[in-house]
Design a protein around this motif. Sequence first.
Motif, PDB file in Angstrom:
ATOM      1  N   ALA A   1      -1.915   6.523   0.318  1.00  0.00           N
ATOM      2  CA  ALA A   1      -2.182   5.318   1.103  1.00  0.00           C
ATOM      3  C   ALA A   1      -3.224   5.644   2.161  1.00  0.00           C
ATOM      4  O   ALA A   1      -3.111   6.643   2.863  1.00  0.00           O
ATOM      5  N   LEU A   2      -4.227   4.811   2.259  1.00  0.00           N
ATOM      6  CA  LEU A   2      -5.277   5.045   3.246  1.00  0.00           C
ATOM      7  C   LEU A   2      -4.735   4.850   4.656  1.00  0.00           C
ATOM      8  O   LEU A   2      -3.933   3.957   4.902  1.00  0.00           O
ATOM      9  N   VAL A   3      -5.174   5.679   5.563  1.00  0.00           N
ATOM     10  CA  VAL A   3      -4.752   5.586   6.953  1.00  0.00           C
ATOM     11  C   VAL A   3      -5.987   5.329   7.796  1.00  0.00           C
ATOM     12  O   VAL A   3      -6.976   6.043   7.687  1.00  0.00           O
TER      13      VAL A   3
ATOM     14  N   LEU B   1       2.361   2.606  -3.852  1.00  0.00           N
ATOM     15  CA  LEU B   1       1.226   3.163  -4.597  1.00  0.00           C
ATOM     16  C   LEU B   1       1.626   4.336  -5.486  1.00  0.00           C
ATOM     17  O   LEU B   1       0.977   4.608  -6.484  1.00  0.00           O
ATOM     18  N   ARG B   2       2.701   5.020  -5.145  1.00  0.00           N
ATOM     19  CA  ARG B   2       3.215   6.055  -6.046  1.00  0.00           C
ATOM     20  C   ARG B   2       3.813   5.421  -7.292  1.00  0.00           C
ATOM     21  O   ARG B   2       3.691   5.949  -8.391  1.00  0.00           O
ATOM     22  N   ALA B   3       4.488   4.282  -7.116  1.00  0.00           N
ATOM     23  CA  ALA B   3       5.131   3.594  -8.242  1.00  0.00           C
ATOM     24  C   ALA B   3       4.138   2.748  -9.039  1.00  0.00           C
ATOM     25  O   ALA B   3       4.300   2.559 -10.241  1.00  0.00           O
ATOM     26  N   VAL B   4       3.137   2.211  -8.342  1.00  0.00           N
ATOM     27  CA  VAL B   4       2.145   1.326  -8.965  1.00  0.00           C
ATOM     28  C   VAL B   4       0.765   1.890  -8.600  1.00  0.00           C
ATOM     29  O   VAL B   4       0.148   1.463  -7.630  1.00  0.00           O
ATOM     30  N   PRO B   5       0.291   2.863  -9.373  1.00  0.00           N
ATOM     31  CA  PRO B   5      -0.953   3.562  -9.012  1.00  0.00           C
ATOM     32  C   PRO B   5      -2.205   2.712  -9.256  1.00  0.00           C
ATOM     33  O   PRO B   5      -2.855   2.807 -10.289  1.00  0.00           O
ATOM     34  N   LEU B   6      -2.513   1.891  -8.281  1.00  0.00           N
ATOM     35  CA  LEU B   6      -3.661   0.988  -8.376  1.00  0.00           C
ATOM     36  C   LEU B   6      -4.974   1.730  -8.167  1.00  0.00           C
ATOM     37  O   LEU B   6      -5.014   2.754  -7.471  1.00  0.00           O
ATOM     38  N   PRO B   7      -6.060   1.194  -8.699  1.00  0.00           N
ATOM     39  CA  PRO B   7      -7.369   1.796  -8.421  1.00  0.00           C
ATOM     40  C   PRO B   7      -7.750   1.563  -6.954  1.00  0.00           C
ATOM     41  O   PRO B   7      -7.249   0.642  -6.301  1.00  0.00           O
ATOM     42  N   ASP B   8      -8.626   2.399  -6.454  1.00  0.00           N
ATOM     43  CA  ASP B   8      -9.054   2.286  -5.048  1.00  0.00           C
ATOM     44  C   ASP B   8      -9.586   0.897  -4.718  1.00  0.00           C
ATOM     45  O   ASP B   8      -9.387   0.407  -3.609  1.00  0.00           O
TER      46      ASP B   8
END
Length: 141
Positions: A30-32, A51-58
């Motif tokens: 996750a971006l901080v 995002l670990r469960a649903v690895p979306l593109p950037d």
Amino acid sequence: MFDGHHRVSVARALGEDTVPAVVRAICTTALVNAGLTRAGLRLKAGEREFLRAVPLPDSATSQLRLDRPEDYPVLVSAATDWCVARGLAAPGPDSQLDGDAATAWWRGAVLPVARRDGVDGAGRDAAAAYLAAYLAAFLSD
């Protein structure tokens, strides 16, 4: 830097202005941003787990802003249900989405709702629009 704090403190104690180092980029789930506060950590943790469960593109993560950490698990369920219904993920409690399935969900389910609702990235984002539509459909059943 690996073990950077010790190297920096020793260099300062010796009066050194520079420290030779090999710097590695670290990619986070996750971006901080610089404005993250202690109060925002729970929300950021929810986003990271999503995002670990649903690895979306950037390209999709910039439109992933929810206001409540408890909404992220609901979004995981929505993505998983959508992917299972289309044969992109195996059914069951341990169902895992891969990057292709997550991207298909984003493009095939989230973005059409966002476009329908006129989401342009300002204010409510695509994920929030989809979550609202998902919950409205779920509660009406």
